[in-house]
Scaffold this active site. Structure first.
Site, PDB file in Angstrom:
ATOM      1  N   ARG A 124      23.568  -7.168  53.371  1.00  0.00           N
ATOM      2  CA  ARG A 124      22.215  -7.608  54.432  1.00  0.00           C
ATOM      3  C   ARG A 124      22.041  -9.127  54.267  1.00  0.00           C
ATOM      4  NH1 ARG A 124      21.721  -2.343  53.652  1.00  0.00           N
ATOM      5  NH2 ARG A 124      21.381  -1.027  55.209  1.00  0.00           N
ATOM      6  N   HIS A 149      26.428  -6.381  57.319  1.00  0.00           N
ATOM      7  CA  HIS A 149      27.861  -6.245  57.344  1.00  0.00           C
ATOM      8  C   HIS A 149      28.599  -7.033  58.458  1.00  0.00           C
ATOM      9  CE1 HIS A 149      27.731  -3.413  54.410  1.00  0.00           C
ATOM     10  NE2 HIS A 149      27.507  -2.357  55.089  1.00  0.00           N
ATOM     11  N   HIS A 223      34.736  -0.906  52.265  1.00  0.00           N
ATOM     12  CA  HIS A 223      33.659   0.039  52.488  1.00  0.00           C
ATOM     13  C   HIS A 223      34.307   1.434  52.587  1.00  0.00           C
ATOM     14  CE1 HIS A 223      29.747   1.624  53.806  1.00  0.00           C
ATOM     15  NE2 HIS A 223      29.243   0.307  53.852  1.00  0.00           N
ATOM     16  N   ASP A 295      20.995   3.304  47.333  1.00  0.00           N
ATOM     17  CA  ASP A 295      21.570   2.032  48.382  1.00  0.00           C
ATOM     18  C   ASP A 295      21.259   1.001  47.862  1.00  0.00           C
ATOM     19  OD1 ASP A 295      22.577   1.096  50.544  1.00  0.00           O
ATOM     20  OD2 ASP A 295      21.576   2.018  51.852  1.00  0.00           O
ATOM     21  N   GLU A 360      30.937  -0.723  46.675  1.00  0.00           N
ATOM     22  CA  GLU A 360      31.270  -1.722  47.398  1.00  0.00           C
ATOM     23  C   GLU A 360      30.987  -3.191  46.451  1.00  0.00           C
ATOM     24  OE1 GLU A 360      28.744  -1.703  50.849  1.00  0.00           O
ATOM     25  OE2 GLU A 360      28.461   0.260  50.405  1.00  0.00           O
TER      26      GLU A 360
END
Ligand code: BGC
Length: 395
Positions: A124, A149, A223, A295, A360
């Site tokens: 982000r 992304h 991803h 996350d 990631e």
């Protein structure tokens, strides 16, 4: 009694010589046949097929990389997506270990970045804005108030050029894409090259490169959602995760790092010893509730070398072990919290909440706006270079 005459001895000797010569020839032939087969298999031929067609008629290719062990990785030119990846369990049984689809249309209808290459900026950027050299750039707000992304049409949604390569390291596919100056709001024309190489020791080595003609920001990642059980519609809560990180980046309500580097010790974010994803995911914790689970970006410890073990995931029942090596400073561990059971799984059923996890590798989220984070700036004349290797084995 048989009479042995001189001519018959002569013909007998001739026959013997002939037989010996032809045996030798045959042996040579079969040896050379073996050699050809061996060369072919050490060169690991890459299958190239058409996966589908874009609405404008552009063909999307599929490259199947194979290695000597029997592993196969399918990569398509749409989004550089890994659509299938087979890996052996401890009994040598191969199963697909990544979420995705068999059909291009399913990717086109929308999905949460399954298996895709992410760019120009993985993760982000706050309020879809950043400044470079006094100029402010405005990006799409495609995730609430923030940019995620790469925007509306990031590198996951474009068709790359793909070329198969047989290298000494293994079967490879080289993907290239030129992102024009101003695309998705980013400055500079960016030429990107991503090479996926499948080695004989079951590692997928990913090399990212990019050059620009104006100062810009770049943060590329992959991803893939993994489910090492091979049962792609089952939750991954039993997988044990290890993260080589003493600190992580807490976030605000929009999942933007607050700027703090927080110690993982004594929190559910401690994966310094392998721990099942599900062990503390439901614990009372402000950061877990903001992410709906894990996350977040972990700040990787530096090893003696830049390219070091960043993370691993182990599935006890099948024995499959995934190790992630990278030269990046961070890793986003996402526990698939937003999967909601609406998309059909390749192995039947649907992709339910937490049926896949992502590891990631990347620079930290929102780096263009956070002066204390390592820089993501790329200048003309420099080459962006990043490497990540996903290695599979059993334990
Ligand atoms: C992000 C998640 C996001 C997902 C996209 C991950 O990289 O961290 O917040 O929802 O990508 O589906």
């Amino acid at each position: 009694m048989m009479r042995i005459t001189k001519p018959s001895i002569f013909y007998g000797v001739l026959l013997l010589v002939f037989t010996i010569i032809s045996c030798k020839e045959n042996k040579k032939e079969s040896q050379s046949e073996m050699e050809t087969a061996k060369t072919e298999s050490t060169q690991n031929p890459i299958e190239e097929t058409i996966f589908g067609e874009m609405p404008d008629g552009t063909k999307v290719k599929k490259f199947t990389l194979k290695n000597e062990a029997g592993m196969e990785v399918d990569v398509i030119t749409y989004g550089g997506i890994i659509t299938r990846w087979t890996a052996p369990d401890s009994n040598g049984a191969y199963e697909d270990i990544v979420l995705g689809f068999d059909d291009l249309n399913q990717y086109l209808e929308g999905n949460p970045y399954f298996g895709a290459l992410i760019g120009r900026y993985g993760n982000r950027i706050a309020n879809g804005k950043f400044s470079l050299d006094g100029e402010t750039y405005t990006l799409a707000k495609n995730d609430g108030d923030n940019h995620l992304h790469g925007g509306e049409k990031g590198f996951d949604k474009v068709v790359w050029d793909g070329v198969a390569k047989t290298t000494e390291e293994g079967a490879a596919v080289e993907l290239t894409y030129t992102s024009e100056d101003g695309e998705e709001g980013y400055p500079g024309k960016l030429d990107v090259k991503v090479t996926y190489t499948l080695t004989d020791d079951n590692a997928l080595d990913i090399q990212y490169e990019a050059v620009t003609d104006k100062p810009t920001v770049v943060n590329l990642t992959q991803h893939s959602y993994f489910n090492l059980s091979g049962q792609l519609s089952e939750p991954v809560l039993d997988h044990k995760i290890y993260l080589n990180a003493d600190t992580y980046l807490p976030v605000d309500g929009g999942l933007i790092p607050t700027g703090e580097f927080r110690e993982v010790a004594g929190t559910p974010f401690n994966f310094k010893e392998p721990k099942p994803i599900g062990e503390e995911i439901e614990a009372e914790n402000e950061q877990l509730s903001l992410g709906g689970g894990y996350d977040h970006c972990w700040v990787l410890n530096n090893g003696e070398e830049d390219f070091r073990l960043a993370a691993s995931a182990h599935h006890g029942e099948t024995g499959r072990l995934l190790e992630v090596y990278t030269n990046e400073p961070g890793i986003q561990f996402y526990s698939g919290n937003f999967l909601d059971g609406t998309l059909p799984s390749k192995t039947g059923g649907t992709y339910v909440k937490r049926s896949g996890f992502c590891l990631e590798t990347q620079h930290y989220p929102d780096s263009p706006n956070q002066a204390d984070f390592p820089s993501v700036r790329l200048n003309p004349g420099e080459t962006y270079s990043s490497r990540t290797m996903y290695k599979l084995s059993t334990k």
